[in-house]
Write an enzyme that holds these catalytic residues in place. Structure first.
Site, PDB file in Angstrom:
ATOM      1  N   LYS A 108      -1.823  11.333  -8.497  1.00  0.00           N
ATOM      2  CA  LYS A 108      -1.439   9.987  -8.934  1.00  0.00           C
ATOM      3  C   LYS A 108      -0.495  10.039 -10.124  1.00  0.00           C
ATOM      4  CE  LYS A 108      -5.170   7.104  -7.160  1.00  0.00           C
ATOM      5  NZ  LYS A 108      -6.147   6.051  -7.479  1.00  0.00           N
ATOM      6  N   LYS A 159      -3.256  10.572   5.825  1.00  0.00           N
ATOM      7  CA  LYS A 159      -4.329   9.609   5.984  1.00  0.00           C
ATOM      8  C   LYS A 159      -3.732   8.201   6.103  1.00  0.00           C
ATOM      9  CE  LYS A 159      -8.099   8.204   3.060  1.00  0.00           C
ATOM     10  NZ  LYS A 159      -9.003   8.485   1.950  1.00  0.00           N
ATOM     11  N   LYS A 198      -2.540   2.095   2.869  1.00  0.00           N
ATOM     12  CA  LYS A 198      -1.894   0.791   2.707  1.00  0.00           C
ATOM     13  C   LYS A 198      -0.491   0.920   2.137  1.00  0.00           C
ATOM     14  CE  LYS A 198      -4.492   1.174  -1.340  1.00  0.00           C
ATOM     15  NZ  LYS A 198      -5.827   1.484  -1.751  1.00  0.00           N
TER      16      LYS A 198
END
Ligand code: TRP
Length: 331
Positions: A115, A197, A200
């Site tokens: 991140k 994966k 969104k």
């Protein structure tokens, strides 16, 4: 006497709309656990702000997520369902636990490294200490089991380490939790790039639980396959088709062999349409029920208020013990 049920804690961040992956990989399993375990299911809005959110969207998604939890079959009577920021003990315990967590440990968290790379212009202390807040979520309720995806296992292990360390210094305080990775926890991959994966952040490869049927059909029609023609499960060589088979089985309850047989000799076009149709039918009642619940704000408010109350009662017990052990004067 009935033995005490094992306790489960899990949560999802309202940082994006819930996806088919959230349903098939997580929430559906939560529903299966609700009778056998004593469960807390949280909407972790405090975790969501570790990356920048649009306030109105965060608020909308938090309520939507609660409605979706219920529409999926989670019963607010059987489970404690609540919003993380409504239970201040999470932030309070998180501070204490942060004082028993090493900088080095947090630096080694792979999700932090990922991140931090993705949000290089906004690497905050909150992003860094995210796993400490997650440890507080779990330890406040003395959870035995934490259903999570593979990507969260490292955080649960850190939580165990922190708990074990605290117990070692101050005597038994926390239950050591275990990650609970469901066997049939279908790992749903992106329709556009089956190496990743379903996420969104990749709206084309991602089916949202609230997508309209036409949208779902279109996304499946465009799903990436391969230049072979056989509908066969082979994650390594046929990741796209294998992912679609996983989704088909999860949506219909059929096993792989039956699904492969059903599509033997039929083209990918037929196959993709059938997977889309199965998902549309599985999601339809959930979407409709979630919509209905969203129209009933008073009901949702009642659920999250009561959830927060029940959660606070448990959380306060643990927090009081912790404050006493570390040497704070009782309020
Ligand atoms: N970090 C988890 C995720 O992104 C969400 C989460 C926060 C969580 N607190 C938790 C999951 C406690 C399980 C238990 O998926």
């Amino acid at each position: 006497m009935e033995a005490r049920k094992k306790r489960i804690f899990s949560g999802i961040q309202p940082s994006g709309d819930l996806t088919l992956g959230s349903y098939m990989g997580a929430i559906r399993n939560w529903v299966a656990l609700q009778d056998e375990y004593d469960c807390l299911y949280c909407i972790v809005d405090m975790h969501a702000i570790t990356v920048r959110q649009v306030p109105a969207d965060l608020r909308r998604r938090t309520l939507e997520q609660l409605a979706q939890y219920i529409a999926c079959g989670l019963d607010p009577q059987k489970n404690i369902m609540f919003i993380q920021s409504h239970v201040p003990q999470h932030a309070e315990l998180s501070w204490v636990l942060g004082c028993y967590t090493q900088f080095g440990e947090l630096s080694r968290m792979t999700q932090f490294k990922d991140k931090a790379q993705k949000h290089a212009d906004n690497i905050t202390a909150g992003l860094f200490t995210y796993p400490v807040l997650m440890a507080a979520d779990i330890l406040l309720y003395q959870a035995d089991l934490v259903p999570v995806g593979q990507d969260q296992k490292q955080h649960v292990e850190l939580c165990r380490d922190i708990a074990g360390r605290f117990n070692g210094v101050y005597s038994d305080t926390f239950t050591l939790p275990e990650p609970y990775i469901p066997k049939m926890g279908a790992r749903i991959m992106s329709l556009g790039n089956p190496a990743n994966k379903m996420s969104k952040s990749d709206p084309d490869g991602c089916v949202f639980m609230m997508d309209e049927p036409e949208v779902i059909a279109r996304k499946f029609k465009r799903a990436v396959t391969d230049c072979d023609t056989a509908v066969r499960y082979d994650m390594e060589n046929k990741p796209g088709v294998s992912n679609l088979l996983t989704i088909y089985c999860a949506a219909t309850g059929k096993d792989l062999a039956a699904a492969e047989a059903e599509f033997a000799g039929r083209g990918y076009g037929d196959f993709k349409a059938a997977v889309g149709e199965a998902v549309i039918e599985q999601m339809r009642p959930i979407r409709e029920e979630a919509r209905r619940l969203l129209g009933d704000k008073a009901y949702l408010e009642g659920v999250y208020r009561e959830g927060a109350q029940r959660a606070q009662a448990l959380a306060e017990r643990t927090l009081r013990k912790v404050y006493k052990k570390v040497g704070f004067v009782a309020r």
